[in-house]
Design a protein around this motif. Structure first.
Motif, mmCIF file in Angstrom:
data_model
loop_
_atom_site.group_PDB
_atom_site.id
_atom_site.type_symbol
_atom_site.label_atom_id
_atom_site.label_comp_id
_atom_site.label_asym_id
_atom_site.label_seq_id
_atom_site.Cartn_x
_atom_site.Cartn_y
_atom_site.Cartn_z
ATOM 1 N N GLU A 193 -44.898 28.200 -1.255
ATOM 2 C CA GLU A 193 -43.161 28.337 -1.405
ATOM 3 C C GLU A 193 -43.033 29.866 -1.492
ATOM 4 O O GLU A 193 -41.572 30.178 -0.762
ATOM 5 C CB GLU A 193 -44.043 28.913 -3.609
ATOM 6 N N GLY A 194 -43.821 31.178 -1.033
ATOM 7 C CA GLY A 194 -43.595 31.911 -0.169
ATOM 8 C C GLY A 194 -42.794 32.707 0.874
ATOM 9 O O GLY A 194 -42.697 33.155 2.010
ATOM 10 N N VAL A 195 -43.437 31.600 1.219
ATOM 11 C CA VAL A 195 -43.456 30.999 3.195
ATOM 12 C C VAL A 195 -41.986 30.565 2.719
ATOM 13 O O VAL A 195 -41.244 31.422 3.899
ATOM 14 C CB VAL A 195 -44.509 29.805 4.051
ATOM 15 N N SER A 196 -41.862 29.745 2.292
ATOM 16 C CA SER A 196 -40.506 28.571 2.301
ATOM 17 C C SER A 196 -38.884 29.908 1.913
ATOM 18 O O SER A 196 -38.297 30.029 2.222
ATOM 19 C CB SER A 196 -40.584 27.626 1.429
ATOM 20 N N TRP A 197 -39.760 30.818 0.486
ATOM 21 C CA TRP A 197 -38.599 31.772 0.281
ATOM 22 C C TRP A 197 -38.530 32.563 1.550
ATOM 23 O O TRP A 197 -37.088 33.140 1.431
ATOM 24 C CB TRP A 197 -39.168 32.253 -1.195
ATOM 25 N N LEU A 198 -39.603 33.143 2.146
ATOM 26 C CA LEU A 198 -39.533 34.185 2.781
ATOM 27 C C LEU A 198 -38.374 33.472 4.130
ATOM 28 O O LEU A 198 -37.887 34.626 4.604
ATOM 29 C CB LEU A 198 -40.779 34.805 3.647
ATOM 30 N N ALA A 199 -39.049 32.017 3.784
ATOM 31 C CA ALA A 199 -37.843 31.965 5.573
ATOM 32 C C ALA A 199 -36.618 31.679 5.254
ATOM 33 O O ALA A 199 -35.299 31.975 6.012
ATOM 34 C CB ALA A 199 -38.648 30.045 5.714
ATOM 35 N N ALA A 200 -35.937 31.439 3.765
ATOM 36 C CA ALA A 200 -34.286 31.437 3.648
ATOM 37 C C ALA A 200 -33.558 32.749 3.653
ATOM 38 O O ALA A 200 -32.867 33.234 3.918
ATOM 39 C CB ALA A 200 -34.286 30.710 2.543
ATOM 40 N N LEU A 238 -34.818 35.194 5.509
ATOM 41 C CA LEU A 238 -34.795 35.450 6.999
ATOM 42 C C LEU A 238 -33.150 34.975 7.654
ATOM 43 O O LEU A 238 -32.644 35.688 8.181
ATOM 44 C CB LEU A 238 -35.553 35.503 7.849
ATOM 45 N N ASN A 239 -33.296 33.597 7.044
ATOM 46 C CA ASN A 239 -32.164 33.113 7.494
ATOM 47 C C ASN A 239 -30.511 34.102 7.203
ATOM 48 O O ASN A 239 -30.165 33.383 7.727
ATOM 49 C CB ASN A 239 -32.313 31.864 7.381
ATOM 50 N N LYS A 240 -30.939 34.400 5.766
ATOM 51 C CA LYS A 240 -29.653 34.423 5.546
ATOM 52 C C LYS A 240 -29.390 36.437 5.507
ATOM 53 O O LYS A 240 -28.076 36.790 5.278
ATOM 54 C CB LYS A 240 -29.688 34.514 3.408
ATOM 55 N N PHE A 252 -42.943 27.767 10.228
ATOM 56 C CA PHE A 252 -42.038 29.326 9.903
ATOM 57 C C PHE A 252 -41.481 29.441 11.185
ATOM 58 O O PHE A 252 -40.751 30.189 11.412
ATOM 59 C CB PHE A 252 -43.066 30.569 9.879
ATOM 60 N N LEU A 253 -42.339 29.720 12.412
ATOM 61 C CA LEU A 253 -41.289 29.649 13.780
ATOM 62 C C LEU A 253 -39.740 29.063 13.615
ATOM 63 O O LEU A 253 -39.275 29.366 14.837
ATOM 64 C CB LEU A 253 -42.521 29.518 14.959
ATOM 65 N N ASP A 254 -40.216 28.185 13.635
ATOM 66 C CA ASP A 254 -38.929 26.625 13.834
ATOM 67 C C ASP A 254 -38.148 26.931 12.708
ATOM 68 O O ASP A 254 -37.084 26.726 13.390
ATOM 69 C CB ASP A 254 -40.110 25.312 13.847
ATOM 70 N N GLU A 255 -38.393 27.391 11.656
ATOM 71 C CA GLU A 255 -37.343 27.677 10.523
ATOM 72 C C GLU A 255 -36.673 28.915 11.128
ATOM 73 O O GLU A 255 -35.279 28.890 10.221
ATOM 74 C CB GLU A 255 -38.081 27.737 9.443
ATOM 75 N N VAL A 256 -36.976 29.985 11.285
ATOM 76 C CA VAL A 256 -36.294 31.143 11.462
ATOM 77 C C VAL A 256 -35.999 31.624 12.819
ATOM 78 O O VAL A 256 -35.334 32.883 12.681
ATOM 79 C CB VAL A 256 -36.981 32.332 10.982
ATOM 80 N N ASN A 257 -36.333 31.307 14.024
ATOM 81 C CA ASN A 257 -36.460 31.876 15.435
ATOM 82 C C ASN A 257 -35.328 30.514 15.979
ATOM 83 O O ASN A 257 -35.097 30.046 16.341
ATOM 84 C CB ASN A 257 -37.644 32.112 15.837
ATOM 85 N N GLU A 258 -34.696 31.179 16.871
ATOM 86 C CA GLU A 258 -33.848 30.958 17.541
ATOM 87 C C GLU A 258 -34.199 31.170 19.445
ATOM 88 O O GLU A 258 -33.462 30.667 20.352
ATOM 89 C CB GLU A 258 -31.992 31.574 17.909
#
Length: 576
Positions: free
Chosen positions: A148-155, A157-159, A173-179
């Motif tokens: 849950e914490g990892v999912s929240w942190l990704a969201a 950082l994306n915002k 996490f790498l795929d979720e938050v980085n370009e």
């Protein structure tokens, strides 16, 4: 810039830059220079040659692996300083960070000195995230966070606006938050567009076109691509993942696992019974971990276990290992079960042993998927290549000891593997090698992990401990678990606010609730205005003691009213 530690060259004439909106993930082997790159970029370590320049007034926030906090402070002081509760309670960002990182479970009044390493890290991360930064630099930010914490942190950082630079081994996490992805290796930094999946494809393409001799690495990359391509649609729907190129590269790659063949082989090795948990109840103090739980694990099952912190995931594995004995109910173990257990603690070994000697202590050869593999070959697959196999155990890093621990377990040829947070301290190449071994491993596998990517890659079903004493099967995997948690868990900040507010709040009718919200918002505007007027009046009459005393009394009353209205607004807005 060039950086060396002793005789080891970590960065060799590297040139790169970070723009104001860049979102960059950094990958590479343990000890390859990732942390050194971050330290050099934020100017906590000087390069031996070259230079690092920052834009004027650049605000940088940094989370290091080695968290250092004043142990005499409370969590509240470490995160928010002397800011009063009624001030931060109305700040949506602060509330979101405290809730998302589970700081209410730690307790804002808890003293840093009494906290575990994981709790201190969450406090440091919270203090960083509530600040205003142009660039944030995070070194392994997902350590000690649950799913849950990892999912929240990704969201989060994306915002967030602004740039970030993240070192992590968490591939989801790498795929979720980085370009953009930077790979640090052999003293250089290679840059790739996209997150982890795009990086895997680009690296495999580069190796193939260069005619590289690293066939083993290319084959692992192709296998990883095959799994990515066949995975959940959401993973491959991102435009930055080039589907056509991936299909061409993996055209001849077989499926990661032959599930039917492995199941048949596992049944032959294990029989019909592995673990039968019957009507088990277990509590620690007032916390109920298992409440009349019945759960079965069969031959060839590959189960990922997720759950809230403290729900009993590690205790469940220890119960299967007969290290914890439930006061009621039974745990039946199949007669042919030969179990290997990887705990979160690294087992102590003779520090004078060489790596290969420590592995051969268990066995000199192991059968993996019907094929004999020598101890030296398996060491090589897990990153102990060449002379590294003759390194003394006492000279190994934490991640290297973890790899050695895994190797020794596999050399014992167990038919049941219980892995508690196996991805801790492992770099991505080692994770790929471990997943490759597990793909052909014919046994029963139970994995407790916060690493969503590893769970999806190595297991076929997911079970959850929701914190209510039950174990539930989740056909939808981690995504279903997160959805259930969102539905079940109220915001701690809102719950606190609800207990303190005394303003009447309408129930049932959402339209009436929205009207009440608008009314509360108007009250807040008026109270803010009156507070500003009082501050101005106090400044104008600074020499009049009686006037200041009266104004200060009114200011105190206004702030009290404002706090009550804010707390009521928080609760009502959550309901709406």
């Amino acid at each position: 810039m060039t950086v060396a530690h002793g005789t080891k060259l970590l960065l060799d004439k590297v040139s790169l830059g970070v723009s104001d909106s860049d979102r960059i993930g950094v990958v590479g082997r343990n000890g390859g220079g990732k942390t050194t790159l971050l330290k050099t970029l934020v100017k906590t370590e000087e390069p031996h040659s070259g230079r690092v320049t920052h834009a004027g007034g650049l605000r940088i926030g940094v989370l290091t692996q080695d968290v250092r906090l004043d142990v005499s402070l409370t969590a509240h002081q470490a995160i928010l300083g002397d800011t009063a509760e009624h001030t931060w309670a109305g700040d949506a960002k602060v509330r979101a960070v405290l809730d998302g990182l589970g700081l209410h479970e730690v307790g804002l009044d808890a003293v840093v000195e009494s906290m575990s390493g994981g709790e201190r890290r969450r406090v440091a991360l919270a203090a960083l995230l509530i600040g205003e930064w142009d660039l944030i630099v995070l070194d392994e930010p997902t350590n000690h966070l649950d799913v849950e914490g990892v999912s929240w942190l990704a969201a989060f950082l994306n915002k967030r606006r602004g740039a970030h630079l993240v070192v992590t081994h968490d591939r989801w996490f790498l795929d979720e938050v980085n370009e953009t992805t930077w790979e640090v290796h052999d003293g250089v930094v290679d840059s790739y567009d996209g997150g982890y999946s795009s990086y895997v494809l680009a690296r495999a393409e580069r190796d193939r076109m260069a005619g590289t001799a690293e066939q083993k690495r290319l084959q692992l990359a192709k296998k990883e691509l095959a799994w990515l391509r066949r995975g959940p649609p959401a993973r491959t729907s991102k435009p930055k993942f080039r589907i056509d190129a991936a299909n061409a590269l993996i055209a001849d790659e077989p499926p990661a696992r032959d599930e039917i063949a492995l199941q048949r082989f596992a049944t032959a090795r294990l029989g019909k019974q592995v673990y039968d948990v019957e009507d088990v109840s277990l509590s620690f103090g007032d916390r109920v971990l298992f409440d009349h739980v019945t759960w079965r694990v069969g031959p060839g099952d590959r189960i990922g276990i997720v759950g809230v912190n403290g729900a009993g995931k590690s205790t469940l594995l220890k119960m299967l290992m007969d290290e914890v004995h439930p006061p009621s109910g039974t745990v039946k173990v199949g007669q042919t079960v030969k179990v290997a257990y990887l705990s979160q603690e690294v087992a102590e070994l003779d520090p004078m042993l060489r790596v290969l000697e420590a592995v051969e202590q268990v066995a000199k050869q192991v059968d993996l998927g019907g094929k004999p593999v020598g101890a030296s070959s398996l060491c090589d697959r897990f990153g102990f290549t060449g002379n590294a196999q003759w390194t003394r155990v006492g000279d190994l890093s934490g991640g290297e000891r973890r790899r050695l621990q895994l190797l020794r377990l596999l050399m014992g040829e167990p038919n049941v593997l219980l892995l508690d947070e196996p991805t801790n301290d492992l770099d991505i190449d080692t994770l790929n090698a471990l997943e490759d071994v597990l793909d052909g491993w014919p046994g029963t596998l139970l994995v407790v992990s916060h690493d969503r990517y590893f769970l999806e890659r190595t297991t076929t079903v997911t079970s959850s401990l929701m914190g209510d004493g039950t174990i539930k099967a989740l056909p939808g995997g981690v995504d279903e678990y997160l959805e259930k948690r969102v539905r079940r868990t109220p915001s701690p900040s809102v719950a606190t606010a609800a207990g303190q507010a005394s303003v009447n709040k309408p129930k049932g009718d959402s339209r009436a609730a929205r009207k009440e919200l608008q009314k509360l918002e108007r009250q807040l505007v008026n109270l803010d205005k009156r507070e500003a007027e009082l501050h101005a009046a106090m400044a104008a009459q600074a020499s009049d003691h009686d006037a200041i005393s009266a104004l200060n009394k009114e200011l105190h009353d206004v702030r009290g009213q404002k706090e009550t209205v804010e707390l009521a607004w928080l609760e009502l807005s959550e309901q709406v």
